[in-house]
Design an enzyme around this catalytic site. Structure first.
Site, PDB file in Angstrom:
ATOM      1  N   TYR A 182       9.223  15.851   0.471  1.00  8.34           N
ATOM      2  CA  TYR A 182       8.961  17.141  -0.160  1.00  8.34           C
ATOM      3  C   TYR A 182       8.743  17.002  -1.652  1.00  8.34           C
ATOM      4  CZ  TYR A 182       9.941  18.806   4.399  1.00  8.34           C
ATOM      5  OH  TYR A 182       9.880  18.995   5.735  1.00  8.34           O
ATOM      6  N   SER A 229      12.598   5.681 -13.921  1.00  6.37           N
ATOM      7  CA  SER A 229      11.493   6.424 -14.527  1.00  6.37           C
ATOM      8  C   SER A 229      11.406   7.832 -13.953  1.00  6.37           C
ATOM      9  CB  SER A 229      10.188   5.657 -14.299  1.00  6.37           C
ATOM     10  OG  SER A 229       9.089   6.485 -14.532  1.00  6.37           O
ATOM     11  N   SER A 230      11.471   7.942 -12.617  1.00  3.41           N
ATOM     12  CA  SER A 230      11.370   9.277 -11.996  1.00  3.41           C
ATOM     13  C   SER A 230      12.526  10.163 -12.404  1.00  3.41           C
ATOM     14  CB  SER A 230      11.392   9.187 -10.474  1.00  3.41           C
ATOM     15  OG  SER A 230      10.472   8.292 -10.014  1.00  3.41           O
ATOM     16  N   HIS A 250       0.844  -1.204   0.000  1.00  3.37           N
ATOM     17  CA  HIS A 250       0.000   0.000   0.000  1.00  3.37           C
ATOM     18  C   HIS A 250       0.880   1.255   0.000  1.00  3.37           C
ATOM     19  CE1 HIS A 250      -2.951   3.029   1.247  1.00  3.37           C
ATOM     20  NE2 HIS A 250      -2.184   3.312   2.286  1.00  3.37           N
ATOM     21  N   THR A 298       7.322  27.002   5.380  1.00  2.00           N
ATOM     22  CA  THR A 298       5.993  26.436   5.147  1.00  2.00           C
ATOM     23  C   THR A 298       4.922  27.400   5.637  1.00  2.00           C
ATOM     24  OG1 THR A 298       7.029  24.304   5.589  1.00  2.00           O
ATOM     25  CG2 THR A 298       4.648  24.327   5.364  1.00  2.00           C
ATOM     26  N   SER A 352      -1.043  27.303  -5.377  1.00  2.00           N
ATOM     27  CA  SER A 352      -0.680  28.680  -5.704  1.00  2.00           C
ATOM     28  C   SER A 352      -1.222  29.110  -7.061  1.00  2.00           C
ATOM     29  CB  SER A 352       0.839  28.851  -5.695  1.00  2.00           C
ATOM     30  OG  SER A 352       1.368  28.441  -4.459  1.00  2.00           O
ATOM     31  N   ASP A 385       6.448  21.235 -26.741  1.00  2.58           N
ATOM     32  CA  ASP A 385       6.435  19.879 -26.177  1.00  2.58           C
ATOM     33  C   ASP A 385       7.498  19.841 -25.085  1.00  2.58           C
ATOM     34  OD1 ASP A 385       6.380  17.063 -25.690  1.00  2.58           O
ATOM     35  OD2 ASP A 385       5.605  16.771 -27.712  1.00  2.58           O
ATOM     36  N   HIS A 398      13.631  11.772   3.421  1.00  4.53           N
ATOM     37  CA  HIS A 398      13.032  13.051   3.784  1.00  4.53           C
ATOM     38  C   HIS A 398      12.856  13.981   2.593  1.00  4.53           C
ATOM     39  CE1 HIS A 398      10.859  15.231   6.627  1.00  4.53           C
ATOM     40  NE2 HIS A 398      11.326  16.299   6.038  1.00  4.53           N
ATOM     41  N   LYS A 410       4.249  30.124   3.200  1.00  2.00           N
ATOM     42  CA  LYS A 410       3.346  29.720   2.125  1.00  2.00           C
ATOM     43  C   LYS A 410       1.898  29.804   2.572  1.00  2.00           C
ATOM     44  CE  LYS A 410       6.190  26.931  -0.755  1.00  2.00           C
ATOM     45  NZ  LYS A 410       5.725  27.699  -1.899  1.00  2.00           N
ATOM     46  N   TRP A 460       7.176  -0.034   3.853  1.00  2.00           N
ATOM     47  CA  TRP A 460       7.696   0.619   2.638  1.00  2.00           C
ATOM     48  C   TRP A 460       9.098   1.156   2.881  1.00  2.00           C
ATOM     49  CZ3 TRP A 460       9.091   5.629   0.976  1.00  2.00           C
ATOM     50  CH2 TRP A 460       8.977   6.642   1.927  1.00  2.00           C
ATOM     51  N   ARG A 514       1.665   1.150  15.048  1.00  2.00           N
ATOM     52  CA  ARG A 514       1.317   0.992  13.639  1.00  2.00           C
ATOM     53  C   ARG A 514       1.826  -0.356  13.142  1.00  2.00           C
ATOM     54  NH1 ARG A 514       5.835   4.732  10.500  1.00  2.00           N
ATOM     55  NH2 ARG A 514       4.841   3.875   8.659  1.00  2.00           N
ATOM     56  N   HIS A 547      15.437  12.967  12.058  1.00  2.00           N
ATOM     57  CA  HIS A 547      14.281  13.094  12.954  1.00  2.00           C
ATOM     58  C   HIS A 547      13.351  11.886  12.816  1.00  2.00           C
ATOM     59  CE1 HIS A 547      12.079  15.623   9.665  1.00  2.00           C
ATOM     60  NE2 HIS A 547      11.827  14.355   9.506  1.00  2.00           N
ATOM     61  N   HIS A 548      13.598  11.043  11.818  1.00  3.11           N
ATOM     62  CA  HIS A 548      12.859   9.783  11.731  1.00  3.11           C
ATOM     63  C   HIS A 548      13.468   8.729  12.644  1.00  3.11           C
ATOM     64  CE1 HIS A 548      10.546  11.002   8.127  1.00  3.11           C
ATOM     65  NE2 HIS A 548      11.607  11.717   7.873  1.00  3.11           N
ATOM     66  N   GLU A 594      12.290  12.990  -0.276  1.00  4.41           N
ATOM     67  CA  GLU A 594      11.164  12.345  -0.957  1.00  4.41           C
ATOM     68  C   GLU A 594       9.827  12.896  -0.460  1.00  4.41           C
ATOM     69  OE1 GLU A 594      10.706  10.224  -3.382  1.00  4.41           O
ATOM     70  OE2 GLU A 594       8.604   9.710  -3.014  1.00  4.41           O
TER      71      GLU A 594
END
Lengths: 196, 535
Positions: free
Chosen positions: B266, B178-179, B85, B337, B277, B114, B262, B340, B150, B459, B311-312, B264
């Site tokens: 963002y 791909s990314s 998931h 943040t 925006s 293009d 991390h 924004k 994950w 979890r 921090h993880h 990732e």
């Protein structure tokens, strides 16, 4: 469009170089991590080689309690205990603690002990003059051994550390170790007669 | 800056497009296409299908957690569901959806005909279905699919994983390639193909946020590729990157993973900031407040994302000074943040606001994303993180920022630009049902997770203590309702793709500003073959 495909190619090439560089950087993180932890000692790993003791630095005004924890990784069958659970030492003096191992399995096993110090900062100040953890240890089926570890605590140990724990985890490395005969255990005791 | 869009589209451009060839027919159109609009459509449909597949897995998870005890699936399969998931939603739904939007919109927004590298664009999409076929296929091999979360922490993914880990690693490699190809394409397009007069500080914010996201992608996706490669060699080829017995360190895995992980996070939210925006000024009928500060805030968030990864890992036994550093660096991110969020509010301030569907989603985004940001600030505080770590509080936090954040922004974007793509207004009644059902159910789904998390529910566990039973029933009911609500969205999008609905004007929304609203609706197959002049 004002731009030609040559311009696209040039920029693409630069970006591909960044990508390759970052892939390399991912792997460079491995030695960088080790160097960083060696310098700062923050992951609790001790030195992998023997330290040389300099005499005349014993600080009798401080006592540090060192606690020993022994454990075996899952799938590792050896018995593994420390001679004593904790000792009190003065910074600078050399102490020796022995660890008992026995291989109860029916096959020969080669082990590697991995130390870990908590709190991690103490690892920088723990100097081992002799340790079974510097080498792999082999035991044939039923053999047992007392393995010594000599150490002293650096007198520069920060004042706020009065107590630390040294943990050894024993891993079965038979599959990846060299031949058993190359690893004759120097601490070996003959099997007790009558045991299997 | 929306005043950038006072443009001059040459008269012959539209005449030229009429006698130009249109889209080829049949399946080969989609397999061989190099057209940015076709590829954008492919990406968006792929992301939608993956969103439904990953959502179905979430339904399995919520069905199992409806009651305490084990009733529907066995724990190993439950772990596979949580793992896949997460992987599908991150790499299969959110990221391809943003790439699809980038393909559709960036050339139209900067006045390019293009993407810069159209053939690579085709490749970067068409390897994705194979990556996910491999990942989903691994669920059916002996021993089951990936079951280590994950985040694939070693030694769960090395010593204790099934042999299908090789398939997992291979599929992550393909997703990464791909990314990276998509990101390179975006950067080259934006650098080299802006229309005359489209200076850096005139670019729409969606283009800016995607440019910065693309740089994050090429910086960290290769690190992820390195991490999975190390897992592969540790598991199958006898290396010891993460195995203490061989001189490695399992904690190092977490450092390498979160060095990728991390930024990732963002990657999955910066394009969302860009979308919001674009939408808020349209329906507030005012230019975006603080355009330049928005650009700088986005860049600051991207730079800060590289120095907060640990921090993880507060509970891995780091020294106090490291925990302090990562705590304060993390809290620092709330400054850009906050800039924004305040800019969006200031844009709406005294604006002539109307509440069309895209605006409803954008407003829901601003409120709910901020809730997710606030719980993130709580998690950043080291001592309390020791309590919250690996509880449902964390699950609540990242679902608020990713579902009501990233996913809501994607839905807002689809509602905002869909009429431009199809030339027809979508079914507004269905859209309203979709919005209100989603908004209510998503909060029933995720808000109580804060409470069970604070109370200590861990979890990734298929069973739980009895005292969490009531809340979990509410959460599951919310989950099923949210899942069903997305079928309304599916119906709406299918109707829109069949070109049902009222024709729309070129501008579509009264207050819309930007080059993409200057071209006809539906957007012709080829646009801006002669570049517009941006004044």
């Amino acid at each position: 469009m004002a731009t030609s495909s040559a311009q696209h190619r040039k920029l693409t090439l630069r970006l591909v170089i960044i990508v390759i560089g970052m892939f390399g950087f991912g792997f460079a993180l491995v030695p960088l991590y080790d160097v960083f932890c060696d310098i700062t000692g923050i992951n609790g790993k001790t030195q992998n080689s023997a330290a040389v003791w300099q005499s005349g630095q014993i600080d009798n005004s401080r006592s540090i309690t060192v606690e020993f924890i022994t454990r075996t990784n899952s799938g590792m069958s050896w018995e593994f205990t420390a001679q004593t659970q904790r000792i009190s030492v003065h910074p600078g003096e050399v102490n020796t603690v022995s660890f008992y191992v026995r291989n109860p399995a029916r096959n020969n096993i080669i082990a590697q002990a991995i130390p870990s110090v908590s709190p991690g900062q103490a690892a920088l100040y723990l100097n081992k003059t002799e340790c079974f953890c510097f080498n792999q240890q082999a035991l044939q089926a039923g053999q047992e051994a007392w393995m010594p570890m000599s150490f002293y605590v650096d007198p520069d140990l920060p004042e706020d550390i009065t107590y630390f724990t040294l943990q050894y985890t024993l891993y079965d490395v038979t599959d990846r170790a060299a031949d058993l005969t190359d690893n004759e255990n120097p601490f070996l005791r003959q099997p007790v007669s009558g045991s299997r | 800056m929306t005043k950038a869009t006072e443009t001059l589209v040459p008269d012959h451009a539209s005449a030229h497009q009429d006698h130009h060839h249109g889209a080829p027919k049949g399946i080969m159109r989609w397999l061989l296409t190099t057209n940015h609009k076709d590829i954008g459509t492919l990406y968006l449909w792929f992301a939608f299908i993956m969103f439904l597949v990953g959502g179905a897995m979430a339904m399995v998870i919520r069905a199992e957690l409806f009651q305490p005890g084990l009733q529907i699936v066995d724990p190993n399969f439950f772990n596979q569901m949580t793992t896949v998931h997460g992987l599908i939603m991150v790499f299969g739904a959110v990221m391809p959806a943003f790439t699809g939007l980038a393909n559709w919109l960036i050339p139209m927004m900067i006045g390019a005909p293009d993407m810069a590298l159209p053939r690579m664009n085709n490749w970067s999409f068409w390897i994705l279905p194979f990556a996910f076929a491999i990942l989903l296929g691994s669920l059916f091999v002996e021993g089951g699919g990936p079951a280590f979360g994950w985040t694939f922490y070693a030694p769960l993914s090395t010593t204790y994983s099934s042999d299908s880990t090789a398939l997992f690693v291979f599929s992550v490699h393909i997703m990464g390639i791909s990314s990276i190809m998509g990101a390179i394409n975006v950067i080259v397009t934006i650098f080299n193909m802006r229309a005359p007069g489209m200076s850096w500080m005139k670019m729409p914010l969606f283009v800016w946020t995607w440019l910065i996201t693309a740089f994050l992608l090429i910086a960290v996706m290769p690190v992820l590729a390195g991490a999975v490669t190390m897992v592969l060699t540790d598991k199958f080829f006898g290396t010891s990157f993460f195995d203490a017995a061989g001189g490695g360190d399992p904690v190092m895995f977490q450092h390498i993973f979160w060095f990728f992980g991390h930024p990732e996070v963002y990657i999955m939210i910066l394009p969302a900031f860009g979308i919001i925006s674009q939408i808020v000024p349209t329906f507030a009928r005012k230019p975006l407040f603080g355009y330049a500060s928005m650009v700088y805030a986005t860049a600051s968030i991207a730079l800060l994302s590289f120095i907060v990864w640990a921090h993880h890992m507060f509970t891995t036994g780091m020294p106090v000074f490291a925990e302090m550093f990562f705590m304060f660096a993390t809290m620092l991110i709330s400054v850009p943040t906050g800039v924004k969020v305040f800019n969006w509010v200031a844009t709406m301030w005294r604006g002539a606001m109307t509440f069309e569907i895209p605006m409803l989603f954008a407003l829901a985004f601003i409120v709910l994303f901020t809730i997710g940001g606030l719980s993130g600030l709580m998690l950043a505080i080291t001592p309390v993180d020791f309590q919250y770590h690996d509880t449902y509080f964390v699950v609540a936090h990242f679902h608020y920022v990713l579902v009501t954040g990233a996913v809501f922004s994607i839905m807002a974007a689809v509602y905002y630009w869909l009429p431009k793509w199809t030339g027809k207004m979508f079914n507004i009644t269905l859209a309203k049902w979709h919005f209100w059902c989603s908004l209510i159910s998503v909060n029933v789904l995720f808000f109580p997770m804060h409470f069970v998390g604070l109370a200590g529910m861990p979890r990734r566990i298929p069973d739980y203590s009895l005292q969490f039973a009531d809340y979990n029933q509410w959460i599951s009911i919310g989950g099923f309702a949210f899942g069903l609500s997305q079928l309304i969205f599916l119906t709406l999008v299918i109707k829109a793709c069949k070109k049902q609905g009222e024709p729309v004007s070129d501008r579509v929304w009264e207050g819309a500003q930007g080059l993409e609203w200057e071209i006809p609706s539906p957007a012709p197959y080829h646009t801006f073959e002669t570049p517009p002049v941006v004044k």
